[in-house]
Structure formats: C-alpha cells, structure tokens
Design an enzyme around this catalytic site. Structure first.
Site, PDB file in Angstrom:
ATOM      1  N   HIS A  36     -45.122  16.520  22.204  1.00 15.76           N
ATOM      2  CA  HIS A  36     -44.654  17.515  21.244  1.00 15.76           C
ATOM      3  C   HIS A  36     -44.518  18.886  21.894  1.00 15.76           C
ATOM      4  O   HIS A  36     -43.552  19.604  21.638  1.00 15.76           O
ATOM      5  CB  HIS A  36     -45.602  17.576  20.034  1.00 15.76           C
ATOM      6  CG  HIS A  36     -45.311  16.536  19.014  1.00 15.76           C
ATOM      7  ND1 HIS A  36     -45.559  15.203  19.218  1.00 15.76           N
ATOM      8  CD2 HIS A  36     -44.774  16.648  17.779  1.00 15.76           C
ATOM      9  CE1 HIS A  36     -45.185  14.529  18.152  1.00 15.76           C
ATOM     10  NE2 HIS A  36     -44.711  15.375  17.261  1.00 15.76           N
ATOM     11  N   LYS A 101     -52.481   9.577  10.971  1.00 14.85           N
ATOM     12  CA  LYS A 101     -53.627   9.415  10.077  1.00 14.85           C
ATOM     13  C   LYS A 101     -54.177  10.791   9.736  1.00 14.85           C
ATOM     14  O   LYS A 101     -54.099  11.720  10.529  1.00 14.85           O
ATOM     15  CB  LYS A 101     -54.704   8.518  10.691  1.00 14.85           C
ATOM     16  CG  LYS A 101     -55.432   9.100  11.870  1.00 14.85           C
ATOM     17  CD  LYS A 101     -56.528   8.160  12.349  1.00 14.85           C
ATOM     18  CE  LYS A 101     -57.261   8.802  13.515  1.00 14.85           C
ATOM     19  NZ  LYS A 101     -58.298   7.954  14.058  1.00 14.85           N
TER      20      LYS A 101
END
Length: 174
Positions: A36, A101
């Site tokens: 990222h 999650k």
C-alpha cells in the site's frame, strides 16, 4: 448466502448490506502495508497502478508459500486498520472492495460511503481454510516484497461477511 463474482458492479455493491454472508469468486488482489505504501508513492509520482482498481477487490493478506499440489499456502486476513492511512486515497482512485479483519476507522468509512464501496470481513485464524478457495496465484507487482508483494488470486466461493456496506452500516457498531 449470496454468490458474487469480481469485478463487482456498482449495482451489486449497492445490493450488499452489513451482515450479509457472501461467497466471492473471481480474481482478487492481495496487499498489505508495504504494498500500500508503494501504491501511494506511485500515485504521488504520477505513475500507473499495477492493476486497474475499478470493480476489483484487495484482500489484506500476505500469503505463505504454496505446499505441493496447492496454488498457495495459508492466506488469512490481516488487521485492516493498518491500511487505513492508505485506503482513502486508493478509494479515490477507484478501489471499491476491501477484504480483511477488524473494524475500519471513520477516515475509511466516509470514502466507502461517498464512493459506494464495501468492506468484507474474512475469517480470522483460518488461513489454511481460506487457501482452499484459491485456484490460482501469481505475483503482479513488487516481487521484492516477498509475501507482501501484490498477488492476483483466482478464488472460488471464498466465504465473507459484509462488514461495512456502501451506506456506512457497520457490523462492528451494532
């Protein structure tokens, strides 16, 4: 249980609601913190992305090496909040579907609402089980990052829960 296939259309995303159980099939991409960071650097430099985000899903995971006879090793979700500083910019670039999650910060939920995205929760602690849903895996960017490289995974019936829908409804805040 809804069966959906990538790339997801805007209509499909709008018909998903927090708490819905889905089975996702098609191509998805992996990406963790290091990947990222590099994607944001590419954007800052005006360079092209390694894949088109539109309608695609990014799964926050770092796959383990494949055992004999398998496409990939354990491929469980990582904590999504670690990508929260990067996600708003990638959402602006067309990313609509994220898988991981844990809850997301308001700085991610707002762009999910603004740009009609969706965040899916994957089964934590079940990486070996999730690997059984992967038919094919290939590195598409940042090979030098090892397991944090960006992979394209072809998945079949990956079990997920809509955690945050395009209206901002959030299973973690009920």
């Amino acid at each position: 249980m809804k069966k959906i296939t990538t790339p997801l259309s805007d209509e499909t995303i709008k018909n998903l609601h927090a708490g819905d159980q889905v089975l996702l099939s098609g191509d998805i991409y992996t990406g963790r913190d290091a990947a990222h960071k590099r994607l944001i650097e590419l954007l800052a430099e005006g360079k092209p992305m390694p894949f088109d985000f539109r309608g695609q899903a990014v799964y926050y995971t770092g796959p383990c090496p494949a055992p004999p006879g398998r496409a990939i090793g354990s491929v469980g979700p990582t904590t999504s909040q670690r990508m929260d500083s990067y996600a708003p910019r990638l959402i602006q670039e067309g990313l609509r579907i994220m898988i991981g999650k844990g809850n997301r910060s308001k700085q991610v939920i707002e762009p999910i609402r603004e740009f009609s995205g969706v965040y899916f929760a994957a089964i934590g602690g079940a990486g070996a089980l999730m690997a059984l849903c992967v038919d094919r895996a290939e590195i598409v960017a940042f090979n030098d990052l090892g397991p944090e490289a960006i992979y394209r995974l072809t998945v079949r019936d990956m079990p997920l829960t809509v955690a945050i829908d395009c209206t901002g409804s959030n299973i973690y805040e009920r």
